[in-house]
Design an enzyme around this catalytic site. Structure first.
Site, mmCIF file in Angstrom:
data_model
loop_
_atom_site.group_PDB
_atom_site.id
_atom_site.type_symbol
_atom_site.label_atom_id
_atom_site.label_comp_id
_atom_site.label_asym_id
_atom_site.label_seq_id
_atom_site.Cartn_x
_atom_site.Cartn_y
_atom_site.Cartn_z
ATOM 1 N N GLY A 127 -10.668 -12.689 -36.984
ATOM 2 C CA GLY A 127 -9.517 -11.806 -36.834
ATOM 3 C C GLY A 127 -9.251 -11.035 -38.110
ATOM 4 O O GLY A 127 -8.105 -10.710 -38.432
ATOM 5 N N SER A 168 -10.028 -7.961 -39.015
ATOM 6 C CA SER A 168 -10.064 -6.497 -39.009
ATOM 7 C C SER A 168 -8.693 -5.854 -39.139
ATOM 8 O O SER A 168 -8.590 -4.643 -39.352
ATOM 9 C CB SER A 168 -10.731 -6.001 -37.717
ATOM 10 O OG SER A 168 -9.980 -6.394 -36.573
ATOM 11 N N ASP A 228 -16.405 -12.288 -30.060
ATOM 12 C CA ASP A 228 -15.217 -12.847 -29.430
ATOM 13 C C ASP A 228 -15.200 -14.334 -29.734
ATOM 14 O O ASP A 228 -16.053 -15.084 -29.246
ATOM 15 C CB ASP A 228 -15.265 -12.605 -27.919
ATOM 16 C CG ASP A 228 -14.020 -13.103 -27.196
ATOM 17 O OD1 ASP A 228 -13.173 -13.752 -27.837
ATOM 18 O OD2 ASP A 228 -13.895 -12.827 -25.985
ATOM 19 N N SER A 281 -1.694 -21.214 -37.375
ATOM 20 C CA SER A 281 -0.895 -21.536 -36.196
ATOM 21 C C SER A 281 0.227 -20.492 -36.103
ATOM 22 O O SER A 281 -0.022 -19.303 -36.242
ATOM 23 C CB SER A 281 -0.364 -22.962 -36.288
ATOM 24 O OG SER A 281 0.407 -23.290 -35.155
ATOM 25 N N TYR A 294 1.147 -19.446 -25.387
ATOM 26 C CA TYR A 294 0.996 -19.268 -26.836
ATOM 27 C C TYR A 294 1.458 -20.512 -27.586
ATOM 28 O O TYR A 294 0.750 -21.013 -28.478
ATOM 29 C CB TYR A 294 1.794 -18.037 -27.276
ATOM 30 C CG TYR A 294 1.580 -17.641 -28.709
ATOM 31 C CD1 TYR A 294 0.373 -17.087 -29.115
ATOM 32 C CD2 TYR A 294 2.587 -17.812 -29.659
ATOM 33 C CE1 TYR A 294 0.168 -16.718 -30.434
ATOM 34 C CE2 TYR A 294 2.396 -17.437 -30.975
ATOM 35 C CZ TYR A 294 1.179 -16.889 -31.363
ATOM 36 O OH TYR A 294 0.987 -16.525 -32.681
ATOM 37 N N LYS A 310 -0.781 -23.073 -29.998
ATOM 38 C CA LYS A 310 -0.468 -23.237 -31.419
ATOM 39 C C LYS A 310 -0.017 -24.656 -31.751
ATOM 40 O O LYS A 310 -0.294 -25.160 -32.844
ATOM 41 C CB LYS A 310 0.590 -22.217 -31.841
ATOM 42 C CG LYS A 310 0.117 -20.764 -31.753
ATOM 43 C CD LYS A 310 -1.094 -20.503 -32.647
ATOM 44 C CE LYS A 310 -1.433 -19.026 -32.721
ATOM 45 N NZ LYS A 310 -2.567 -18.763 -33.640
#
Length: 266
Positions: free
Chosen positions: A8, A10, A60, A138, A152, A156
């Site tokens: 992640g 980017s 992915d 998290s 979600y 987490k």
């Protein structure tokens, strides 16, 4: 030279962390799904540093095979991973009965298993070298359940449990496991999330101004340097992390009353 792998990486917190480690002269590998966004991040980072020290891989993280292949290529190019930071994540708010099974599972696969897939690739090498650091990202929603965030929060919370168990296994081998719980953070994903956030969730999440991605990244980097296990942001999340069993009954009572008022006003 330190090799930092950021999933992640980017945009958002991941890119802010990449800037920090680029300024330290580290080799940086960024993983994300969207190649154009990765290429933009690569272009930004190489303006102020060595282009040969920045690598991007489109993958992915929910797909174990893609993740393993991408990280393996990064380690072949830059050497073994010294620091892994799992920032890749998605959030799709909505009431449990409204969120589709596919959307629910997608959040679990990306947020929980995406992190696990990445750790699995580098963990054995870290153990063998008796060195390495892993930071699992998290969320504040991993400390208290949030209305409209069943998928979600589940992902987490589970990530926190994974971190606690893995910390115990990794510690005797010199590998440091950490987990952090960022609050709302100014990222492109946060902007999209707000479009779908239920008003009831704002009772819990909307009372504190969001942090900047740079501020969150700075605290994460300092925690990695110190080898801290748990990283909290602000006194509210710190209190939840340290005294959750004591304060959550009161918080849930207060939230329930506020949510009921909103429901009655509709």
């Amino acid at each position: 030279m330190t090799h930092v792998i950021i999933t992640g990486g980017s945009s958002g917190i991941g890119l802010a962390l990449a800037r920090i480690y680029a300024s330290r002269g580290a080799r940086i590998s960024l993983l994300a799904r969207t190649l154009p966004t990765l290429e933009a991040a690569h272009s930004e980072l190489t303006k102020s540093g060595n282009a040969d020290a920045i690598r991007i891989e489109s993958a992915d993280v929910a797909d174990e095979g893609q993740t393993a292949a991408a990280i393996s290529r990064c380690e072949e190019a830059f050497g073994p991973c010294d620091i892994l930071i799992t920032c890749a994540g998605i959030v799709e708010p909505g009431l449990f009965e409204v969120v589709s099974p596919d959307a629910f599972e997608r959040q679990l696969q990306t947020n929980l298993f995406g992190s696990i897939h990445a750790v699995r690739v580098v963990y054995a090498g870290m153990k063998q070298r008796r060195a390495g650091r892993v930071m699992l990202v998290s969320s504040g929603a991993g400390l208290i359940g949030i209305y409209g965030y069943t998928a979600y929060s589940a992902s987490k919370f589970a990530l926190h449990g994974f971190a606690e168990a893995l910390r115990s296994e990794a510690r005797p081998h010199g590998v440091k496991i950490s987990v952090c719980f960022p609050p709302d953070t100014e990222t492109p994903q946060f902007t999209r999330e707000l479009e779908h956030r239920p008003p009831e969730a704002a009772v819990i999440m909307g009372r504190v101004a969001p942090w900047s991605s740079d501020a969150v990244a700075g605290r994460i980097a300092r925690a990695i340097d110190r080898g801290d296990f748990e990283v909290f942001f602000g006194w509210t999340l710190w209190a939840l992390g340290r005294f959750g069993s004591t304060v959550k009954p009161f918080l849930n009572w207060w939230f329930d009353r506020a949510i009921l008022r909103i429901s009655r006003s509709r």
